[in-house]
Design an enzyme around this catalytic site. Structure first.
Site, short mmCIF file in Angstrom:
data_model
loop_
_atom_site.label_atom_id
_atom_site.label_comp_id
_atom_site.label_asym_id
_atom_site.label_seq_id
_atom_site.Cartn_x
_atom_site.Cartn_y
_atom_site.Cartn_z
N GLY A 508 -37.57 -38.72 1.72
CA GLY A 508 -38.11 -39.97 1.19
C GLY A 508 -39.27 -39.78 0.25
O GLY A 508 -39.52 -40.60 -0.62
N PHE A 509 -40.02 -38.67 0.40
CA PHE A 509 -41.21 -38.46 -0.42
C PHE A 509 -41.13 -37.18 -1.25
O PHE A 509 -42.11 -36.73 -1.78
CB PHE A 509 -42.45 -38.43 0.46
CG PHE A 509 -42.63 -39.71 1.23
CD1 PHE A 509 -42.82 -40.90 0.57
CD2 PHE A 509 -42.57 -39.71 2.61
CE1 PHE A 509 -42.96 -42.08 1.28
CE2 PHE A 509 -42.72 -40.88 3.32
CZ PHE A 509 -42.91 -42.08 2.65
N GLY A 510 -39.95 -36.58 -1.35
CA GLY A 510 -39.82 -35.41 -2.20
C GLY A 510 -38.80 -34.42 -1.69
O GLY A 510 -38.23 -34.59 -0.61
N LYS A 526 -41.57 -28.76 2.53
CA LYS A 526 -41.44 -30.14 2.07
C LYS A 526 -42.50 -30.39 1.00
O LYS A 526 -43.69 -30.36 1.29
CB LYS A 526 -41.61 -31.11 3.24
CG LYS A 526 -41.51 -32.58 2.88
CD LYS A 526 -41.68 -33.43 4.14
CE LYS A 526 -41.62 -34.91 3.83
NZ LYS A 526 -41.80 -35.72 5.05
N ASP A 622 -38.25 -44.45 11.36
CA ASP A 622 -37.27 -44.07 10.35
C ASP A 622 -36.27 -43.08 10.96
O ASP A 622 -35.90 -42.09 10.34
CB ASP A 622 -37.96 -43.44 9.13
CG ASP A 622 -37.03 -43.36 7.93
OD1 ASP A 622 -36.04 -44.12 7.90
OD2 ASP A 622 -37.28 -42.54 7.03
#
Length: 662
Positions: A508-510, A526, A622
């Site tokens: 979701g963020f990369g 990540k 999530d």
């Protein structure tokens, strides 16, 4: 001492009878009768001939299968006439290979007609081909490769004669338990440029795109270095033959399954299983003519169907509801279709270019160089589009454009759609408007950026681990003192400078990359995307949260990196990837019920720890299959805590400031 020995001998004989005896030969001659319990192997022990029952049924069939994988049957003799007991035998009778039941009734025969008296033998070759040949001369009278079932084997040829329309191809099993003739067929069709098709009861289901002498242009990731061995040839009678010669060091399987999918798989000698490397159709756009005539299908778009430039939906209401079967129609007539009295008759039609396209079906072609194709199409009013391939020449389309698909850059050709000059004018005007809007937005953006920089210039930018920790120390959370910090250089080296080949997926963020540290330890890195507007808060949140959590069903955080404007988290690397790779990919059928139950139970234990037993009461917010990672022992671990929320010990609800989760 004698009685135990006799008992042992009887047991061995019984086991041999029950499991089958492998005869030390690859040939059946007039003196050898192959019983239900017997098998013969090709000389290199690649293939086996014998009797089998598919998937636990009691019906018996004569077939050929891979020696290393008895369940992988490649050919069946009596596919529509099963035996109901184990009394079947195979022998050479009247020059033919004959399968008979216990009543000496012929169930299947090679059915060679000849008035000449001769001795024949049947031999199982290393290619999996069962041949009937004359003993004295070795000339072949009959071969199983000329009567294929669902498998495409080395040296086998599928064919099509465009003059007589005679086809020889694959036919699927009726079901995974029934090898009888199924609904799906596959083979080459050579009216025009040769292509491979899958048909469902004679209706096209998938096609490969045209053959250019090396690859099928509509098959993704198909390169000559990869497909070494594919070939297309034309016989004297015009029959087009397609074949493949496999490299000996790879045991490869190509077949048409009972659900209508062409599958390629490689044998894994360590895991003793087949690894699926390719299937077709692979997504919705791979299905034949998914979006109707004069349309384009692109699986990355939403919706996946759009009209070609110069065309509009035939039925707007249906199109808007997701029913694209009626396709699109031309919006403006071509210049050559308009009357001689038109004031702009001298204007010339133009072409709209599409890149990386599986070109439409029903092409016709002519030899020529690339710069000749456009003019040839313009001079023919019925020509609606053209394309060029160095191995084919100029390709043209008239009538209808169907089954047009766009790829991501791993296949296809440049495709030129003919449109009226007025459509070009509209596009040019549209481009001017778009460019003006972009220019205005750019100027406004520059002004806003300069204003923001002026306001923030006195703020100190956090670029090092120490500065970041100091920033956290002013908040209510603290960073664990023993959390390792990795430098940007170390992580860049571990991931080969974040090479795309090491990319595991996109969170979701990369992106997340696989890395290998200098000590040989494998990690998952990540990397927070610079484009993420939510990144810093979630990054800090995940570091603080997951570093305080210790449970076998939660992914373990090994460290972090804050340097050169980058923010990265380093996790343990889990070899079996994420759960969604196995739940939603029909080719990854490795999760039996026992594994599924263990995964469900373990996820429940992880959630129970988060909700009740950890020092912090945490709601993940999530949780989805892509956030469940699996280690080499199929133990699941919950990951991605960027959206998690901490609850107080006496809280049962709380508000969020943004929409989160799936």
């Amino acid at each position: 001492m004698l009685k135990p020995f006799l008992h042992f001998l009887i047991t061995i004989i019984f086991m041999l009878y029950r499991n089958g005896v492998s005869l030390e030969t690859d040939t059946i001659n007039s003196t050898l009768v192959l019983k239900d319990s017997d098998t013969i192997n090709s000389s290199d022990k690649q293939f086996t001939l014998g009797f089998f029952s598919p998937n636990g049924t009691t019906n018996r069939y004569l077939g050929i299968w891979y020696y290393v994988s008895p369940s992988s049957v490649t050919w069946v003799a009596n596919r529509d006439h099963p035996l109901n007991d184990t009394s079947g035998t195979v022998s050479i009778s009247s020059k033919n290979i004959v399968l008979m039941n216990g009543n000496r009734e012929i169930i299947w025969s090679s059915n060679v007609s000849s008035s000449i008296q001769m001795n024949t033998t049947a031999q199982l070759l290393n290619s999996g081909n069962l041949v009937l040949k004359v003993t004295s001369s070795g000339s072949i009278l009959w071969e199983s490769h000329n009567h294929p079932v669902d498998s495409f084997l080395p040296t086998m040829r599928v064919s099509h004669n465009p003059r007589t329309n005679e086809k020889l191809g694959l036919n699927s099993w009726r079901s995974f338990q029934d090898p009888g003739h199924g609904n799906f067929t596959s083979g080459v069709y050579s009216a025009g440029v040769p292509q491979i098709y899958i048909w469902d009861k004679g209706v096209p289901r998938w096609r490969s795109g045209p053959w250019n002498g090396q690859v099928f242009t509509g098959v993704t990731n198909m390169y000559t270095v990869y497909v070494n061995g594919f070939s297309m040839a034309t016989g004297e009678d015009g029959t087009v033959y397609f074949s493949r010669s496999f490299q000996d060091k790879f045991l490869s399987r190509n077949f048409l399954d009972s659900d209508g999918f062409l599958v390629e798989a490689l044998w894994d000698g360590v895991q003793k299983d087949w690894n699926v490397t390719w299937t077709a159709p692979r997504d919705q756009c791979d299905y034949y003519n998914k979006c109707g005539p004069f349309s384009l299908c692109y699986s990355k778009d939403r919706p996946i169907c759009s009209c070609l430039r110069g065309y509009e939906p035939m039925n707007t209401l249906e199109w808007g509801s997701g029913n694209w079967s009626s396709g699109c129609v031309r919006r403006t007539k071509l210049q050559c279709e308009r009357g001689n009295n038109a004031t702009d008759k001298n204007k010339e039609d133009g072409f709209s270019r599409l890149t990386f396209v599986k070109v439409p079906d029903f092409m016709h072609w002519s030899s020529g160089v690339e710069n000749e194709c456009r003019g040839l199409c313009l001079r023919n009013c019925s020509c609606l589009a053209y394309a060029y391939d160095a191995g084919i020449g100029c390709m043209f389309w008239s009538g209808t454009l169907i089954d047009v698909q766009k790829f991501n850059g791993d296949a296809g050709a440049d495709f030129y759609v003919r449109i009226a000059y007025s459509e070009l004018d509209k596009e040019d005007h549209k481009v001017v408007v778009i460019v003006s809007a972009i220019a205005g937005s750019f100027v406004a953006s520059v002004c806003l950026i300069l204003s923001w920089w002026a306001c923030k210039r006195r703020d100190k930018r956090v670029t090092t681990y120490e500065e970041w920790v100091k920033g956290l120390s002013d908040s209510s959370e603290t960073v664990p003192s023993d959390l390792p910090w990795y430098s940007f250089e170390v992580l860049a080296n571990a991931t080969n400078n974040f090479n795309v080949a090491n990319k595991l997926g996109m969170g979701g963020f990369g992106p997340v990359y696989k890395g290998k540290l200098a000590n040989g330890k494998e990690v998952a890195v990540k990397r927070l995307s610079a484009a993420s507007g939510q990144g810093l808060e979630e990054f800090m949140n995940e570091v603080v949260l997951i570093s305080k959590l210790q449970h076998r069903n939660l992914v373990r955080l090994l460290g972090c990196c804050v340097e050169k404007g980058e923010k990265m988290l380093i996790y343990e690397y889990l070899h079996n990837r994420s759960l969604d790779a196995y739940l939603f990919d029909r080719t990854q059928d490795v999760l039996d019920w026992k594994k599924r139950f263990n995964i469900i139970e373990a996820i429940g234990r992880g959630l129970l720890y988060l909700h009740r037993d950890s020092r912090l009461r945490i709601i993940h917010r999530d949780l989805k299959p892509s956030n469940i990672l699996l280690d080499e022992d199929w133990i699941p671990k919950i990951s991605d805590f960027g959206m998690a929320r901490i609850f107080g010990g006496n809280q049962d609800q709380a508000n969020t400031r943004r929409v989160v989760g799936t």
